[in-house]
Design a protein around this motif. Structure first.
Motif, PDB file in Angstrom:
ATOM      1  N   CYS A 147       0.853  -1.189   0.000  1.00 30.22           N
ATOM      2  CA  CYS A 147       0.000   0.000   0.000  1.00 30.22           C
ATOM      3  C   CYS A 147       0.889   1.240   0.000  1.00 30.22           C
ATOM      4  CB  CYS A 147      -0.909  -0.009   1.230  1.00 30.22           C
ATOM      5  SG  CYS A 147      -2.009   1.395   1.318  1.00 30.22           S
ATOM      6  N   PRO A 148       0.814   2.086  -1.029  1.00 29.72           N
ATOM      7  CA  PRO A 148       1.689   3.269  -1.097  1.00 29.72           C
ATOM      8  C   PRO A 148       1.194   4.448  -0.247  1.00 29.72           C
ATOM      9  CG  PRO A 148       0.364   3.129  -3.071  1.00 29.72           C
ATOM     10  CD  PRO A 148       0.060   1.901  -2.258  1.00 29.72           C
ATOM     11  N   ARG A 149      -0.054   4.392   0.236  1.00 33.97           N
ATOM     12  CA  ARG A 149      -0.596   5.502   1.026  1.00 33.97           C
ATOM     13  C   ARG A 149       0.129   5.648   2.352  1.00 33.97           C
ATOM     14  NH1 ARG A 149      -6.554   4.541   1.904  1.00 33.97           N
ATOM     15  NH2 ARG A 149      -6.197   6.246   3.340  1.00 33.97           N
ATOM     16  N   SER A 150       0.093   6.832   2.908  1.00 29.35           N
ATOM     17  CA  SER A 150       0.752   7.113   4.178  1.00 29.35           C
ATOM     18  C   SER A 150      -0.276   7.055   5.304  1.00 29.35           C
ATOM     19  CB  SER A 150       1.405   8.495   4.114  1.00 29.35           C
ATOM     20  OG  SER A 150       1.995   8.802   5.339  1.00 29.35           O
ATOM     21  N   HIS A 151      -0.412   5.889   5.942  1.00 28.08           N
ATOM     22  CA  HIS A 151      -1.332   5.696   7.064  1.00 28.08           C
ATOM     23  C   HIS A 151      -0.946   4.409   7.778  1.00 28.08           C
ATOM     24  CE1 HIS A 151      -3.985   2.467   5.307  1.00 28.08           C
ATOM     25  NE2 HIS A 151      -3.306   2.853   4.244  1.00 28.08           N
ATOM     26  N   ASP A 152      -1.592   4.100   8.874  1.00 26.32           N
ATOM     27  CA  ASP A 152      -1.323   2.859   9.590  1.00 26.32           C
ATOM     28  C   ASP A 152      -2.002   1.733   8.821  1.00 26.32           C
ATOM     29  OD1 ASP A 152      -0.666   0.917  11.348  1.00 26.32           O
ATOM     30  OD2 ASP A 152      -1.643   1.812  13.084  1.00 26.32           O
ATOM     31  N   HIS A 153      -1.207   0.843   8.260  1.00 25.57           N
ATOM     32  CA  HIS A 153      -1.720  -0.172   7.338  1.00 25.57           C
ATOM     33  C   HIS A 153      -2.459  -1.300   8.047  1.00 25.57           C
ATOM     34  CE1 HIS A 153       0.405   1.769   4.112  1.00 25.57           C
ATOM     35  NE2 HIS A 153       1.482   1.807   4.871  1.00 25.57           N
ATOM     36  N   ARG A 154      -2.453  -1.322   9.369  1.00 28.80           N
ATOM     37  CA  ARG A 154      -3.190  -2.358  10.076  1.00 28.80           C
ATOM     38  C   ARG A 154      -4.688  -2.178   9.959  1.00 28.80           C
ATOM     39  NH1 ARG A 154      -0.019  -2.672  15.677  1.00 28.80           N
ATOM     40  NH2 ARG A 154       1.600  -1.340  14.863  1.00 28.80           N
ATOM     41  N   SER A 155      -5.118  -1.020   9.457  1.00 30.63           N
ATOM     42  CA  SER A 155      -6.551  -0.825   9.274  1.00 30.63           C
ATOM     43  C   SER A 155      -7.102  -1.741   8.191  1.00 30.63           C
ATOM     44  CB  SER A 155      -6.844   0.634   8.930  1.00 30.63           C
ATOM     45  OG  SER A 155      -6.188   0.986   7.728  1.00 30.63           O
ATOM     46  N   HIS A 156      -6.277  -2.122   7.219  1.00 35.27           N
ATOM     47  CA  HIS A 156      -6.769  -3.031   6.176  1.00 35.27           C
ATOM     48  C   HIS A 156      -6.121  -4.399   6.234  1.00 35.27           C
ATOM     49  CE1 HIS A 156      -3.161  -2.076   3.773  1.00 35.27           C
ATOM     50  NE2 HIS A 156      -3.404  -0.811   4.066  1.00 35.27           N
ATOM     51  N   ASN A 157      -5.037  -4.569   6.990  1.00 34.90           N
ATOM     52  CA  ASN A 157      -4.428  -5.880   7.136  1.00 34.90           C
ATOM     53  C   ASN A 157      -3.649  -5.911   8.451  1.00 34.90           C
ATOM     54  OD1 ASN A 157      -3.079  -8.318   6.850  1.00 34.90           O
ATOM     55  ND2 ASN A 157      -3.096  -8.130   4.627  1.00 34.90           N
ATOM     56  N   THR A 158      -4.056  -6.753   9.379  1.00 35.71           N
ATOM     57  CA  THR A 158      -3.469  -6.728  10.721  1.00 35.71           C
ATOM     58  C   THR A 158      -2.001  -7.143  10.749  1.00 35.71           C
ATOM     59  OG1 THR A 158      -4.315  -8.947  11.115  1.00 35.71           O
ATOM     60  CG2 THR A 158      -5.641  -7.103  11.905  1.00 35.71           C
ATOM     61  N   ASN A 159      -1.570  -8.003   9.843  1.00 35.60           N
ATOM     62  CA  ASN A 159      -0.172  -8.437   9.852  1.00 35.60           C
ATOM     63  C   ASN A 159       0.637  -7.802   8.722  1.00 35.60           C
ATOM     64  OD1 ASN A 159      -1.364  -9.834   7.799  1.00 35.60           O
ATOM     65  ND2 ASN A 159      -0.547 -11.829   8.374  1.00 35.60           N
ATOM     66  N   TYR A 160       0.304  -6.617   8.306  1.00 38.18           N
ATOM     67  CA  TYR A 160       0.987  -5.919   7.213  1.00 38.18           C
ATOM     68  C   TYR A 160       2.458  -5.712   7.543  1.00 38.18           C
ATOM     69  CZ  TYR A 160       1.941  -2.405   3.630  1.00 38.18           C
ATOM     70  OH  TYR A 160       2.458  -1.727   2.567  1.00 38.18           O
ATOM     71  N   TYR A 161       2.752  -5.309   8.799  1.00 37.94           N
ATOM     72  CA  TYR A 161       4.125  -4.987   9.162  1.00 37.94           C
ATOM     73  C   TYR A 161       4.984  -6.234   9.387  1.00 37.94           C
ATOM     74  CZ  TYR A 161       2.600  -0.200   9.550  1.00 37.94           C
ATOM     75  OH  TYR A 161       2.105   1.036   9.259  1.00 37.94           O
ATOM     76  N   ASP A 162       4.390  -7.420   9.312  1.00 36.55           N
ATOM     77  CA  ASP A 162       5.196  -8.638   9.337  1.00 36.55           C
ATOM     78  C   ASP A 162       5.884  -8.858   7.999  1.00 36.55           C
ATOM     79  OD1 ASP A 162       4.313  -9.048  11.886  1.00 36.55           O
ATOM     80  OD2 ASP A 162       2.767 -10.509  11.315  1.00 36.55           O
ATOM     81  N   TYR A 163       5.332  -8.290   6.947  1.00 35.67           N
ATOM     82  CA  TYR A 163       5.864  -8.495   5.603  1.00 35.67           C
ATOM     83  C   TYR A 163       6.577  -7.279   5.033  1.00 35.67           C
ATOM     84  CZ  TYR A 163       2.918 -12.611   5.748  1.00 35.67           C
ATOM     85  OH  TYR A 163       2.343 -13.780   6.113  1.00 35.67           O
ATOM     86  N   TYR A 164       6.212  -6.079   5.470  1.00 36.32           N
ATOM     87  CA  TYR A 164       6.792  -4.861   4.919  1.00 36.32           C
ATOM     88  C   TYR A 164       7.448  -4.038   6.012  1.00 36.32           C
ATOM     89  CZ  TYR A 164       4.044  -6.062   0.848  1.00 36.32           C
ATOM     90  OH  TYR A 164       3.509  -6.713  -0.226  1.00 36.32           O
ATOM     91  N   GLU A 165       8.275  -3.105   5.598  1.00 37.63           N
ATOM     92  CA  GLU A 165       9.039  -2.268   6.523  1.00 37.63           C
ATOM     93  C   GLU A 165       8.124  -1.374   7.357  1.00 37.63           C
ATOM     94  OE1 GLU A 165      12.264   1.212   5.847  1.00 37.63           O
ATOM     95  OE2 GLU A 165      12.403  -0.528   4.560  1.00 37.63           O
TER      96      GLU A 165
END
Length: 149
Positions: free
Chosen positions: A32-50
């Motif tokens: 997701c290129p947007r600047s926001h907390d990505h856990r709103s659409h995927n709870t484990n987003y930060y397990d895969y991305y920086e």
């Protein structure tokens, strides 16, 4: 023949389970290129991305457990009263009469209007009760319960 069919069905089911497990293991959320907390659409987003500036340690949006024994005092706090009217009267002594009208919330959630009249100061004991009663009768609300402190 019957046993061959059963073993073939079992083999196909095992292969299907193995392939679905492989697909689930390779699952990666979309970038997701947007600047926001990505856990709103995927709870484990930060397990895969920086992790970025919006990353926060802990649960997303600070969710707590629903266990009622884990809740602290602040979770149940609500004000017990609200001051509606406050007035101060001077006396001839080194004291003053204070009238305070408050709305109290009872345990059942009902509102109760209470008018408190009290004498404050060094010579508060010289203030006549009769004067305090007159002030209460004149300036307290009609439906208020009057108390002298």
């Amino acid at each position: 023949m019957n046993q061959i069919t059963k073993s073939l069905i079992t083999l196909l089911a095992g292969a299907g389970i193995f392939m679905s497990a492989q697909a689930a293991a390779e699952y990666r959320p979309d970038y997701c290129p947007r600047s926001h907390d990505h856990r709103s659409h995927n709870t484990n987003y930060y397990d895969y991305y920086e992790q970025d500036d919006y990353y926060r340690a802990g649960d997303y949006r600070g969710r707590r457990s629903d266990n009622r024994y884990d809740r602290g005092y602040d979770d149940y706090y609500r004000p017990r009263s609200k001051v509606v009217h406050r007035q101060t009267y001077r006396t001839q002594y080194r004291a003053r009469i204070v009238l305070v009208e408050e709305i109290y919330w009872t345990r059942s959630g009902r509102k109760q209007l209470v008018c408190s009249v009290l004498a404050k100061g060094r010579e508060a004991y010289y203030v006549p009760q009769r004067r305090m009663r007159r002030i209460a009768n004149r300036d307290c609300s009609r439906n208020a319960r009057i108390q002298f402190l």
